[in-house]
Scaffold this motif. Sequence first.
Motif, PDB file in Angstrom:
ATOM      1  N   TYR A 138       0.834  -1.288   0.055  1.00 56.18           N
ATOM      2  CA  TYR A 138      -0.113  -0.077  -0.046  1.00 56.18           C
ATOM      3  C   TYR A 138       0.854   1.200  -0.156  1.00 56.18           C
ATOM      4  O   TYR A 138       0.562   2.428  -0.691  1.00 56.18           O
ATOM      5  N   ASP A 140      -6.714   3.196   6.297  1.00 56.21           N
ATOM      6  CA  ASP A 140      -6.725   4.596   6.635  1.00 56.21           C
ATOM      7  C   ASP A 140      -7.301   4.873   7.866  1.00 56.21           C
ATOM      8  O   ASP A 140      -6.919   5.743   8.576  1.00 56.21           O
ATOM      9  N   ALA A 181       2.521   1.943  -3.407  1.00 54.91           N
ATOM     10  CA  ALA A 181       1.443   2.454  -4.250  1.00 54.91           C
ATOM     11  C   ALA A 181       1.325   3.910  -4.106  1.00 54.91           C
ATOM     12  O   ALA A 181       0.241   4.375  -4.671  1.00 54.91           O
ATOM     13  N   GLY A 182       1.763   4.423  -2.991  1.00 56.98           N
ATOM     14  CA  GLY A 182       1.591   5.833  -2.732  1.00 56.98           C
ATOM     15  C   GLY A 182       0.228   6.001  -1.940  1.00 56.98           C
ATOM     16  O   GLY A 182      -0.367   7.193  -2.235  1.00 56.98           O
ATOM     17  N   ARG A 183      -0.194   4.970  -1.469  1.00 58.67           N
ATOM     18  CA  ARG A 183      -1.635   4.867  -0.600  1.00 58.67           C
ATOM     19  C   ARG A 183      -2.749   5.154  -1.640  1.00 58.67           C
ATOM     20  O   ARG A 183      -3.674   5.885  -1.137  1.00 58.67           O
ATOM     21  N   ARG A 184      -2.500   4.599  -2.943  1.00 55.86           N
ATOM     22  CA  ARG A 184      -3.603   4.631  -3.815  1.00 55.86           C
ATOM     23  C   ARG A 184      -3.705   3.497  -4.506  1.00 55.86           C
ATOM     24  O   ARG A 184      -2.869   2.693  -4.592  1.00 55.86           O
ATOM     25  N   PRO A 185      -4.935   2.950  -4.624  1.00 56.81           N
ATOM     26  CA  PRO A 185      -6.259   3.862  -4.382  1.00 56.81           C
ATOM     27  C   PRO A 185      -6.394   3.799  -2.752  1.00 56.81           C
ATOM     28  O   PRO A 185      -5.671   2.775  -2.227  1.00 56.81           O
ATOM     29  N   PRO A 186      -7.184   4.693  -2.404  1.00 51.53           N
ATOM     30  CA  PRO A 186      -7.243   4.774  -0.897  1.00 51.53           C
ATOM     31  C   PRO A 186      -8.046   3.609  -0.315  1.00 51.53           C
ATOM     32  O   PRO A 186      -8.948   2.973  -1.018  1.00 51.53           O
ATOM     33  N   ASN A 187      -7.130   3.031   0.720  1.00 56.29           N
ATOM     34  CA  ASN A 187      -7.964   1.885   1.396  1.00 56.29           C
ATOM     35  C   ASN A 187      -8.842   2.265   2.801  1.00 56.29           C
ATOM     36  O   ASN A 187      -7.824   2.476   3.761  1.00 56.29           O
ATOM     37  N   ARG A 188      -9.794   2.461   2.953  1.00 54.00           N
ATOM     38  CA  ARG A 188     -10.601   3.189   4.203  1.00 54.00           C
ATOM     39  C   ARG A 188     -10.210   1.964   5.152  1.00 54.00           C
ATOM     40  O   ARG A 188      -9.744   2.659   6.261  1.00 54.00           O
TER      41      ARG A 188
END
Length: 196
Positions: A20, A33, A23-30
């Motif tokens: 994660y 997060d 991947a630059g924290r993309r796509p966001p994973n709620r």
Amino acid sequence: MLGLEPEDLDGHSIEELSDYLDAGRRPPNRAIDESARCQNALDALERLRNITPALLASDLAAEPEPQESWIQGILGSIALDARAGRRIPITATIADADLGITEGAVRGLIRAAESSLPGVVVGRCTLDGDVTEPGAEIRVSVELSVPYGADIPETVDRLRGEITQRIAAHTTLNLSGVDVAVQDVQYAPNRSEERL
């Protein structure tokens, strides 16, 4: 490890968090997060990644210069491996097939066995026996350098097994044995020794 298991990270693994972060924290994973535990682990991973280049540079600076003779020996071995050498026939079941592999290629696959043992460097590598005669017994002799702290008998056994498997998979040589000589131990001081 305590604190790095999925049950410690709200169901996520440290590998998943590392991916994660990659991947630059993309796509966001709620789920990640909104997890305080995951956020702490992500912050620690990020700090570790930020200091890793400096640690590697420090390790390289503290490493003693290798002996010139050892470097020349490795370069000489590479030059020897680059030469094709003798042609080794490969026994084929197809009529009129003339298959073979060069001695240099066999030395290359033997040398590549070091990739299965982190820190091990294969130096000189020779094939002893008449490799041009199908079915003749041959022995492989290798010299190597091992990292400080490695279990030398275990390392030698693992390398011998890896070489034997590679020879069997890629040639029809009649291998009678693999002789391994440890010529050098690479020493890298650990953090506690550097502070003394």
